[in-house]
Design an enzyme around this catalytic site. Structure first.
Site, PDB file in Angstrom:
ATOM      1  N   HIS A  88       7.212   4.925 -13.265  1.00  0.00           N
ATOM      2  CA  HIS A  88       7.251   3.478 -13.104  1.00  0.00           C
ATOM      3  C   HIS A  88       6.217   2.797 -13.989  1.00  0.00           C
ATOM      4  CE1 HIS A  88       9.575   4.504  -9.497  1.00  0.00           C
ATOM      5  NE2 HIS A  88       9.963   3.242  -9.469  1.00  0.00           N
TER       6      HIS A  88
ATOM      7  N   GLY B 175      12.625  -5.470  -0.145  1.00  0.00           N
ATOM      8  CA  GLY B 175      12.663  -4.698  -1.378  1.00  0.00           C
ATOM      9  C   GLY B 175      11.284  -4.243  -1.790  1.00  0.00           C
ATOM     10  N   THR B 176      10.356  -4.263  -0.877  1.00  0.00           N
ATOM     11  CA  THR B 176       8.986  -3.848  -1.147  1.00  0.00           C
ATOM     12  C   THR B 176       8.785  -2.435  -0.631  1.00  0.00           C
ATOM     13  OG1 THR B 176       8.232  -6.119  -0.852  1.00  0.00           O
ATOM     14  CG2 THR B 176       6.556  -4.401  -0.796  1.00  0.00           C
TER      15      THR B 176
ATOM     16  N   LYS C  66       2.647  -0.928 -10.730  1.00  0.00           N
ATOM     17  CA  LYS C  66       3.136  -0.538  -9.407  1.00  0.00           C
ATOM     18  C   LYS C  66       1.977  -0.058  -8.544  1.00  0.00           C
ATOM     19  CE  LYS C  66       6.693   2.273  -7.128  1.00  0.00           C
ATOM     20  NZ  LYS C  66       7.181   1.118  -6.357  1.00  0.00           N
TER      21      LYS C  66
ATOM     22  N   LYS D  63       0.059 -19.365  -1.401  1.00  0.00           N
ATOM     23  CA  LYS D  63      -0.489 -20.626  -1.896  1.00  0.00           C
ATOM     24  C   LYS D  63       0.660 -21.542  -2.325  1.00  0.00           C
ATOM     25  CE  LYS D  63      -1.417 -18.706  -6.511  1.00  0.00           C
ATOM     26  NZ  LYS D  63      -2.466 -18.537  -7.553  1.00  0.00           N
TER      27      LYS D  63
ATOM     28  N   ALA E 139      15.180  -1.492   1.835  1.00  0.00           N
ATOM     29  CA  ALA E 139      15.766  -0.701   0.752  1.00  0.00           C
ATOM     30  C   ALA E 139      14.673  -0.270  -0.220  1.00  0.00           C
ATOM     31  CB  ALA E 139      16.839  -1.506   0.026  1.00  0.00           C
TER      32      ALA E 139
END
Length: 266
Positions: free
Chosen positions: A155, A99-100, A159, A37, A125
């Protein structure tokens, strides 16, 4: 060379930190933000306004490419969006840095083929922290001698994926040096489903999700009369910035997909 970077997920916590780090880097500039969006609006620090001069938002990666010509797409969105973002970026000649976590082996294999066919570099990664990558490397070294391994990853409670990409990557790396075998008692009984965690060739992975945590992992390696624990903790998202900058610089020279920051760290 000034590296032009577009960020997918720039409004998130990791994306916001990455935007600041890339803006501060002398050889990089943020030219656009890809989002679902806010098309036509601008990001000024953390404010979204109609005032030009900030980072422009796009909902179309193709239009973003036409207008801003980025060299790199840094994707720190979520598992549902990242696969299609990376596929389209490769097709457009934009080098993805991902990075996901949460991408399956099958999807990584597809992206690997697409990257090689197009000769467009891509770096995925599971963890951008240099310390976390070293933790994984040290765990592989230790697993050559202590083959009974359990991984505990912890975490924050927002997450989405479990186990974490870092835990999965650690286990995959260890399988290259560890003979597959079942750990624990051969007649072990799990009275509550999941009590012994996920299984990777006999290794176990346990996931904890709690408020107050960020990203933490312990690799426990057991031997006769001894236990080796290798632990890494990220207390702040700034711990991921050196790895993001490293990957952004490295991907420029790549013509294929690299899975894991350990492959670009000596």
């Amino acid at each position: 060379m000034m590296i032009k970077v577009a960020i997918a997920g720039a409004r998130g916590r990791l994306g916001s930190a990455a935007l600041q780090a890339i803006t501060a880097a002398p050889d990089m500039e943020v030219v656009a933000a890809l989002d679902y969006k806010y098309d036509g609006l601008y990001l000024h620090n953390s404010m979204i306004t109609e005032e030009p001069g900030g980072v422009p938002f796009y909902t179309s990666l193709a239009q973003l490419m036409t207008d801003t010509q980025p060299d790199v797409l840094l994707d720190v969105t979520d598992p549902d969006a990242v696969f299609n973002n990376v596929k389209e970026a490769i097709a457009l000649g934009i080098r993805p840095v991902v990075g996901t976590s949460g991408l399956s082996k099958e999807k990584i294999a597809i992206l690997t083929e697409l990257s090689a066919a197009a000769r467009v570099g891509c770096i995925i990664a599971p963890n951008f922290s240099i310390g976390a990558v070293l933790m994984m490397k040290f765990s592989v070294m230790a697993a050559r001698y202590l083959g009974d391994v359990e991984i505990l990853e912890m975490h924050h409670d927002r997450k989405l994926d479990a186990p974490s990409g870092t835990a999965v990557k650690t286990a995959e790396m260890i399988t290259k040096v560890r003979e597959p075998h079942v750990q624990g008692h051969p007649e072990e009984q799990e009275h509550q489903a999941g009590a012994r965690g996920a299984d990777v060739e006999g290794m176990k992975i346990h996931s904890i999700r709690l408020p107050g945590l960020l990203a933490h992992q312990q690799v426990l390696l057991g031997g006769e009369g001894e236990l080796l624990t290798i632990r890494h903790d990220s207390f702040d998202r700034n711990s991921f910035m050196p790895g993001i900058l490293m990957a952004t610089r490295e991907v420029i020279a790549k013509t294929d997909l690299v899975y894991g920051l350990e492959n670009i760290i000596d």
